[in-house]
Motif scaffolding. Structure first.
Motif, PDB file in Angstrom:
ATOM      1  N   ARG A  31       0.835  -1.203   0.000  1.00 58.82           N
ATOM      2  CA  ARG A  31       0.000   0.000   0.000  1.00 58.82           C
ATOM      3  C   ARG A  31       0.865   1.247   0.000  1.00 58.82           C
ATOM      4  NH1 ARG A  31      -2.952   2.979   4.076  1.00 58.82           N
ATOM      5  NH2 ARG A  31      -2.186   1.554   5.683  1.00 58.82           N
ATOM      6  N   GLN A  32       0.491   2.222  -0.841  1.00 60.24           N
ATOM      7  CA  GLN A  32       1.174   3.507  -0.892  1.00 60.24           C
ATOM      8  C   GLN A  32       0.093   4.595  -0.867  1.00 60.24           C
ATOM      9  OE1 GLN A  32       1.698   1.348  -3.906  1.00 60.24           O
ATOM     10  NE2 GLN A  32       2.853   0.098  -2.439  1.00 60.24           N
ATOM     11  N   THR A  33       0.266   5.553   0.041  1.00 59.53           N
ATOM     12  CA  THR A  33      -0.771   6.562   0.249  1.00 59.53           C
ATOM     13  C   THR A  33      -0.158   7.942   0.403  1.00 59.53           C
ATOM     14  OG1 THR A  33      -2.168   4.945   1.400  1.00 59.53           O
ATOM     15  CG2 THR A  33      -2.701   7.247   1.716  1.00 59.53           C
TER      16      THR A  33
ATOM     17  N   GLU B 122      -4.297   6.815  -3.340  1.00 61.96           N
ATOM     18  CA  GLU B 122      -3.837   5.551  -2.781  1.00 61.96           C
ATOM     19  C   GLU B 122      -3.717   4.483  -3.866  1.00 61.96           C
ATOM     20  OE1 GLU B 122      -4.975   3.268   1.216  1.00 61.96           O
ATOM     21  OE2 GLU B 122      -6.535   3.038  -0.308  1.00 61.96           O
ATOM     22  N   SER B 123      -2.676   3.676  -3.735  1.00 59.39           N
ATOM     23  CA  SER B 123      -2.501   2.491  -4.576  1.00 59.39           C
ATOM     24  C   SER B 123      -2.335   1.299  -3.647  1.00 59.39           C
ATOM     25  CB  SER B 123      -1.286   2.642  -5.487  1.00 59.39           C
ATOM     26  OG  SER B 123      -1.120   1.493  -6.292  1.00 59.39           O
ATOM     27  N   GLU B 124      -3.126   0.263  -3.857  1.00 58.44           N
ATOM     28  CA  GLU B 124      -3.125  -0.885  -2.948  1.00 58.44           C
ATOM     29  C   GLU B 124      -3.047  -2.172  -3.754  1.00 58.44           C
ATOM     30  OE1 GLU B 124      -5.547  -2.265   1.096  1.00 58.44           O
ATOM     31  OE2 GLU B 124      -6.401  -0.770  -0.261  1.00 58.44           O
ATOM     32  N   GLN B 125      -2.141  -3.069  -3.326  1.00 59.68           N
ATOM     33  CA  GLN B 125      -1.970  -4.360  -3.988  1.00 59.68           C
ATOM     34  C   GLN B 125      -2.070  -5.463  -2.930  1.00 59.68           C
ATOM     35  OE1 GLN B 125       0.985  -2.192  -4.023  1.00 59.68           O
ATOM     36  NE2 GLN B 125      -0.126  -0.901  -5.461  1.00 59.68           N
TER      37      GLN B 125
ATOM     38  N   ASP C  86      -6.266  -5.378  -6.570  1.00 60.05           N
ATOM     39  CA  ASP C  86      -5.364  -4.246  -6.793  1.00 60.05           C
ATOM     40  C   ASP C  86      -6.246  -3.042  -7.081  1.00 60.05           C
ATOM     41  OD1 ASP C  86      -3.269  -5.965  -6.524  1.00 60.05           O
ATOM     42  OD2 ASP C  86      -2.793  -6.060  -8.672  1.00 60.05           O
ATOM     43  N   SER C  87      -5.905  -1.893  -6.502  1.00 61.46           N
ATOM     44  CA  SER C  87      -6.750  -0.723  -6.733  1.00 61.46           C
ATOM     45  C   SER C  87      -5.914   0.537  -6.766  1.00 61.46           C
ATOM     46  CB  SER C  87      -7.820  -0.596  -5.640  1.00 61.46           C
ATOM     47  OG  SER C  87      -7.240  -0.216  -4.412  1.00 61.46           O
ATOM     48  N   ASP C  88      -6.365   1.486  -7.582  1.00 62.14           N
ATOM     49  CA  ASP C  88      -5.840   2.851  -7.593  1.00 62.14           C
ATOM     50  C   ASP C  88      -7.033   3.765  -7.356  1.00 62.14           C
ATOM     51  OD1 ASP C  88      -3.076   2.266  -8.295  1.00 62.14           O
ATOM     52  OD2 ASP C  88      -3.869   1.703 -10.264  1.00 62.14           O
ATOM     53  N   SER C  89      -6.896   4.682  -6.408  1.00 62.16           N
ATOM     54  CA  SER C  89      -8.050   5.497  -6.043  1.00 62.16           C
ATOM     55  C   SER C  89      -7.626   6.917  -5.704  1.00 62.16           C
ATOM     56  CB  SER C  89      -8.781   4.887  -4.836  1.00 62.16           C
ATOM     57  OG  SER C  89      -7.952   4.887  -3.688  1.00 62.16           O
TER      58      SER C  89
ATOM     59  N   GLN D 286     -10.280   2.540  -9.599  1.00 64.20           N
ATOM     60  CA  GLN D 286     -10.050   1.516 -10.617  1.00 64.20           C
ATOM     61  C   GLN D 286      -9.594   0.271  -9.878  1.00 64.20           C
ATOM     62  OE1 GLN D 286      -6.760   1.920 -13.502  1.00 64.20           O
ATOM     63  NE2 GLN D 286      -8.223   1.330 -15.098  1.00 64.20           N
TER      64      GLN D 286
END
Length: 617
Positions: free
Chosen positions: A341-343, A367-370, A375-378, A405
């Motif tokens: 996770r990167q925020t 935020e990008s979460e794997q 997996d999501s980009d928001s 997404q």
């Protein structure tokens, strides 16, 4: 007749105021509760009158005469409790090793304690026989109050009965006399315009009838109003903002209590390290108020580091400005980078928004979460108004937009534009948020969502959670017993229509320790799918070794479910373990090792490790 004035200082020692799995589960519960039963022997010792004096057992016997059995038992217990407290806290008593000197000093303490409880005619004699101390007490009758006089200024209304703790017919107890004096002082401060408020009392003792009278009176003072208000020491804070925090205005009735409340309000603004209020002398224009302040450093840079076996290392950093435009506006910029996770987030808060107890906050986050589930980009942004209804109760309502997404573990990819109206309430009576040792907290949230890209998709997400804490400081290791429960549901649509990152997951350091992150609940093979509901419970026994170190035994349970409501018939999955705590000035640093009690083949490891800041809950 003997006339005596009680000492207004507190000098008498008065303190103000089944299967293998089931067997594993039972053993874990026993381990968590074991520290609660360790100190029982010390409790029983107090009941029999045995005190621990300077590291050795000494029986201090107390024999009461001329009392009935009920009074004898109650007074004897209070005396034993007082002796035990004195031996623990009285530095002078700790210096004595000779039993005769200990007996003499104990006799003095007993006499003072009896007087504080109204036994002014008590007689105490002491003996030391074979290194054992025996106190023989003739307490006599407790002196009763026959008259209470309250002499208030003519401009002050009568004192309500609830403030009067010394009434006709009551025993003359020192603590109640002191508390009533404080209550009279507070009443006059809150209900007068007197420049100075000074209340004193006088007790008249009548030994021949074992009675007493009490008189409370105040020193005369002029009535006045608040005059001009001035500040010194300001550098970046707008003076008009601080004036708005004051609990009074120029020309209003002078009230000492409002000065005290104003100083507290200034310090609670989080902008000042000190605030000193000085008053001038009364004049035709009232009493001028001079406030000297020292501003705090309004900028803070922070950094953090954590580790979890299932999530890897996480690094966080942040920058905060608590007086961005001179009116205590707060700007927060935060970043978090971990393996999955990167925020990057920003928050801007405006205090006292249309009311003293309201705050308006604008927020945004990228935020990008794997994860194994998705997996999501928001990107999220919105605003929220928080209202503090009283010291413990607060609520919030906001408007939020989320652009998402999401790619699920099965390869399905979706895009969402969610608009929601989050509403939450919380009642928090904990003594601290990062290391609570007593009190409780409960909260609930309701968040309706609609997908702007498909108006037929809407759903309602609800959660309820609560925690309770109690600490037994007088027990060995001062154990804190903590318990937590949480439940959540999503209504209104099918699970496939709910974005994967909005579904409920369980497992991991923030929920059920011992299991990989998000893996409790519906699975596609070994990949989490998330659910429309979940349930979690946790139990901890936290022990403290001095001021720096501590340990914990814990038991967590939880699961996520496909249906809108938790399936009561389905078992929770349980994890248990132990941990160490390093207590710092701001929060404990925790190191936990957790073991899954319902280990699944090819999915769960034999243990998980968690390192973080603050207690688990």
């Amino acid at each position: 007749m003997l006339i005596n004035t009680l000492n207004q200082q507190n000098t008498l020692g008065i303190t103000r105021p089944l299967s293998t799995r089931k067997n594993q589960l039972a053993l874990t519960v026993l381990m968590i509760m074991l520290p609660w039963f360790i100190p029982m022997s010390s409790v029983l010792a107090l009941e029999t009158g045995i005190s621990i004096l300077d590291g050795k057992k000494t029986k201090s016997e107390i024999k009461l005469q001329s009392l009935n059995d009920t009074e004898d038992s109650q007074l004897k217990k209070r005396l034993l409790d007082e002796l035990s407290r004195q031996h623990k806290n009285n530095e002078i008593l700790k210096l004595y090793s000779n039993q005769n000197k200990i007996a003499s000093y104990e006799r003095t303490l007993i006499t003072e304690f009896l007087r504080s409880q109204g036994y002014y005619a008590a007689k105490v004699s002491s003996q030391v026989i074979k290194e054992k101390i025996k106190h023989i007490i003739e307490p006599g009758d407790a002196f009763k109050i026959t008259q209470v006089n309250i002499e208030l200024p003519t401009s002050v209304s009568a004192l309500p009965d609830k403030y009067l703790l010394t009434k006709k017919g009551d025993p003359l107890i020192a603590e109640n006399v002191l508390l009533t004096n404080d209550n009279v002082t507070t009443w006059i401060k809150n209900n007068s315009c007197l420049f100075k408020v000074s209340v004193h009392y006088k007790a008249k003792i009548f030994p021949e009838t074992s009675t007493a009278t009490l008189t409370y009176s105040s020193t005369p003072s002029v009535e006045t109003v608040f005059g001009n208000v001035s500040f010194s020491g300001l550098k970046t804070i707008d003076e008009t903002y601080l004036k708005d925090l004051l609990q009074f205005k120029s020309g209003e009735c002078f009230n000492q209590a409002k000065l005290d409340q104003s100083r507290l309000s200034l310090l609670q603004s989080n902008l000042l390290s000190s605030a000193q209020i000085e008053t001038g002398e009364p004049s035709a224009n009232g009493v001028d108020i001079r406030i000297s302040v020292v501003e705090r450093n309004h900028r803070t840079i922070s950094a953090g580091l954590g580790f979890r076996t299932d999530e890897g290392i996480g690094v966080s950093t942040g920058w905060e400005h608590r007086n961005f435009s001179g009116h205590a506006e707060t700007l927060n910029l935060d970043a978090y980078i971990a393996q999955n996770r990167q925020t990057l987030s920003a928050n801007y808060s405006i205090p006292h928004f249309r009311a003293d107890n309201q705050t308006l906050t604008f927020f945004s986050e990228i935020e990008s979460e794997q994860t194994d589930a998705f997996d999501s980009d928001s990107a999220s942004f919105g605003a929220e108004v928080t209202r503090q209804f009283d010291e413990y109760f607060r609520g919030a309502i906001g408007l939020q937009t989320d652009i998402l997404q999401v790619t699920e573990s099965n390869g399905d990819e979706d895009e969402f534009a969610l608009v929601s109206l989050p509403v939450s309430v919380e009642y928090d009576k904990r003594n601290a948020s990062l290391d609570p040792r007593k009190g409780w907290v409960a909260g609930a949230s309701v968040q309706p969502f609609i997908n702007a890209l498909d108006s037929d998709v809407y759903f309602l997400k609800t959660t309820v959670a609560g925690s309770y804490y109690t600490t037994l400081n007088h027990w060995f290791w001062s154990p804190t017993f903590a318990t937590r429960g949480a439940i959540g549901s999503i209504f209104g649509t099918t699970r496939d229509e709910v974005p994967a990152n909005e579904r409920f997951y369980s497992g991991g350091g923030g929920s059920v320790r011992g299991y990989p992150f998000q893996t409790l609940g519906p699975l596609d093979g070994n990949d989490p799918e998330g659910g429309l509901s979940y349930t979690e419970v946790s139990f901890e026994t936290r022990i403290h070794w001095g001021e720096t170190w501590g340990g914990v035994l814990f038991l967590d349970g939880g699961n996520a479910y496909t249906g809108e409501l938790p399936s009561i018939g389905e078992d929770l999955r349980w994890g248990a373990g132990f941990g160490l705590r390093l207590y710092t000035s701001f929060a404990p640093i925790r190191f936990d090792v957790a073991f899954p009690l319902d280990r699944r083949d090819n999915l769960d490891d034999s243990f998980q490790i968690y390192i973080s800041l603050g207690q688990a809950f």
